[in-house]
Design a protein around this motif. Structure first.
Motif, PDB file in Angstrom:
ATOM      1  N   ILE A  41     -38.158 -33.729 -38.433  1.00 30.91           N
ATOM      2  CA  ILE A  41     -38.826 -32.664 -37.492  1.00 30.91           C
ATOM      3  C   ILE A  41     -38.750 -31.097 -38.229  1.00 30.91           C
ATOM      4  O   ILE A  41     -40.113 -30.741 -37.895  1.00 30.91           O
ATOM      5  N   ARG A  42     -37.958 -30.824 -39.027  1.00 27.74           N
ATOM      6  CA  ARG A  42     -38.014 -29.615 -39.711  1.00 27.74           C
ATOM      7  C   ARG A  42     -39.119 -29.575 -40.759  1.00 27.74           C
ATOM      8  O   ARG A  42     -39.800 -28.579 -41.093  1.00 27.74           O
ATOM      9  N   ARG A  43     -39.315 -30.519 -41.513  1.00 34.37           N
ATOM     10  CA  ARG A  43     -40.372 -30.976 -42.326  1.00 34.37           C
ATOM     11  C   ARG A  43     -41.650 -30.758 -41.828  1.00 34.37           C
ATOM     12  O   ARG A  43     -42.544 -30.000 -42.467  1.00 34.37           O
ATOM     13  N   ARG A  44     -41.820 -31.363 -40.815  1.00 37.64           N
ATOM     14  CA  ARG A  44     -43.336 -31.807 -40.159  1.00 37.64           C
ATOM     15  C   ARG A  44     -43.527 -30.197 -39.557  1.00 37.64           C
ATOM     16  O   ARG A  44     -44.769 -29.958 -39.512  1.00 37.64           O
ATOM     17  N   ARG A  45     -42.645 -29.622 -38.993  1.00 37.48           N
ATOM     18  CA  ARG A  45     -43.092 -28.298 -38.555  1.00 37.48           C
ATOM     19  C   ARG A  45     -43.191 -27.229 -39.373  1.00 37.48           C
ATOM     20  O   ARG A  45     -44.325 -26.272 -39.127  1.00 37.48           O
TER      21      ARG A  45
END
Length: 209
Positions: A41-45
């Motif tokens: 999630i953090r990577r994608r955002r």
């Protein structure tokens, strides 16, 4: 580095980057999430935010320059934008900037780019003109559908809800925004306005209930 803002999703630090004043945005890990899901999630955002800023830039909408980003560490280092935000400008009676805000939001929306958080504090008047920051909740839609119009309306409504707080001036301020918005969206502006009206009507009903 100096911590200058702390939100639910990220922390913002003031720093120097090769002699330039900069900010570091770090999406901190969430202990309540599965570690692999949290990393995803953090990577994608992080990637999504940089991509959205680049898209806005290609449309002629001013955004902070990105100096460096690391998706794995969920970090973005970008330009520190100095100036007054839209909330301060309205407080000083400088209402005409809302027309330009509408025009720039319309330009993004006409290309399918949704900002995601059109709070007045995320729109800053700097020497290069109006600058939009914090695209972390944004997305890019392709094609025109009813769903797209709904999402664009939700984006606009974030700003309109803030303008509601200005009492007897509220309608004048919203009219300035819509004037600029229609210049870029043309006939599609009507569809977005209709969806905004539906959202706001359902919100009032929910409040009464």
């Amino acid at each position: 580095m100096q911590l200058i803002a702390k939100g639910a999703e990220a922390e913002i630090y003031l720093m120097e980057w090769f002699g330039l004043k900069a900010v570091l945005k770090w999406r901190k890990p969430k202990a309540y999430r599965d570690p692999e899901l949290d990393r995803y999630i953090r990577r994608r955002r992080t990637i999504n935010e940089v991509r959205n800023m680049y898209t806005a830039h290609t449309l002629g909408v001013r955004t902070p320059a990105v100096y460096f980003f690391d998706p794995e560490k969920a970090v973005i280092i970008m330009e520190y934008v100095e100036g007054k935000n839209l909330r301060d400008l309205i407080g000083e009676g400088r209402y005409s900037h809302l027309r330009d805000v509408g025009r720039l939001v319309g330009r993004m929306h006409s290309a399918g780019l949704i900002h995601g958080d059109l709070a007045p504090t995320n729109i800053i008047l700097t020497r290069g003109g109006l600058c939009f920051i914090d695209f972390g909740l944004g997305e890019h839609r392709k094609g025109w559908t009813r769903r797209t119009a709904v999402l664009l309306a939700r984006d606009v409504n974030v700003l309109l809800r803030t303008l509601d707080l200005y009492g007897e001036k509220a309608e004048e301020l919203k009219a300035l925004f819509w004037e600029g918005y229609r210049q870029e969206m043309h006939e599609k502006a009507t569809a977005v306005e209709k969806e905004v009206a539906r959202i706001r009507a359902s919100g009032r009903y929910a409040e009464r209930s």
